[in-house]
Design a protein around this motif. Structure first.
Motif, PDB file in Angstrom:
ATOM      1  N   VAL A  32       0.834  -1.207   0.000  1.00 24.47           N
ATOM      2  CA  VAL A  32       0.000   0.000   0.000  1.00 24.47           C
ATOM      3  C   VAL A  32       0.866   1.253   0.000  1.00 24.47           C
ATOM      4  N   GLU A  33       1.917   1.275   0.826  1.00 28.19           N
ATOM      5  CA  GLU A  33       2.797   2.440   0.861  1.00 28.19           C
ATOM      6  C   GLU A  33       3.486   2.654  -0.482  1.00 28.19           C
ATOM      7  N   ALA A  34       3.918   1.582  -1.117  1.00 30.29           N
ATOM      8  CA  ALA A  34       4.588   1.696  -2.415  1.00 30.29           C
ATOM      9  C   ALA A  34       3.609   2.174  -3.485  1.00 30.29           C
ATOM     10  N   TYR A  35       2.402   1.637  -3.462  1.00 33.21           N
ATOM     11  CA  TYR A  35       1.423   1.996  -4.489  1.00 33.21           C
ATOM     12  C   TYR A  35       0.958   3.438  -4.328  1.00 33.21           C
ATOM     13  N   CYS A  36       0.694   3.849  -3.100  1.00 38.54           N
ATOM     14  CA  CYS A  36       0.172   5.195  -2.839  1.00 38.54           C
ATOM     15  C   CYS A  36       1.279   6.235  -2.717  1.00 38.54           C
ATOM     16  N   ASN A  37       2.516   5.781  -2.576  1.00 36.58           N
ATOM     17  CA  ASN A  37       3.673   6.660  -2.447  1.00 36.58           C
ATOM     18  C   ASN A  37       3.530   7.622  -1.265  1.00 36.58           C
TER      19      ASN A  37
END
Length: 66
Positions: A32-37
């Motif tokens: 989630v952190e990687a996708y949402c940056n």
């Protein structure tokens, strides 16, 4: 967060150890952190919990046919 996931899993929570639930949360958080940056906040934590439940429900079903 683990307790919320156990509630969401219901009776199926007995099939998973705390270590498995924690690992699913870590993986979902990273995705989630990687996708949402951006870093996790209350809004994204709910998404992480849902993804972790999906990961746990799919565990050990790879390669099975219907």
């Amino acid at each position: 967060m683990n307790e919320d996931i156990k509630v969401m899993l219901g009776d199926a929570a007995e099939n998973f150890t705390d270590a498995q639930i924690t690992l699913a949360v870590k993986q979902a958080s990273a995705e989630v952190e990687a996708y949402c940056n951006r870093k996790l906040d209350a809004e994204l934590e709910m998404v992480v919990e849902k993804i972790a439940v999906i990961k746990l429900n799919r565990m050990n079903t790879e390669g099975l046919s219907s």
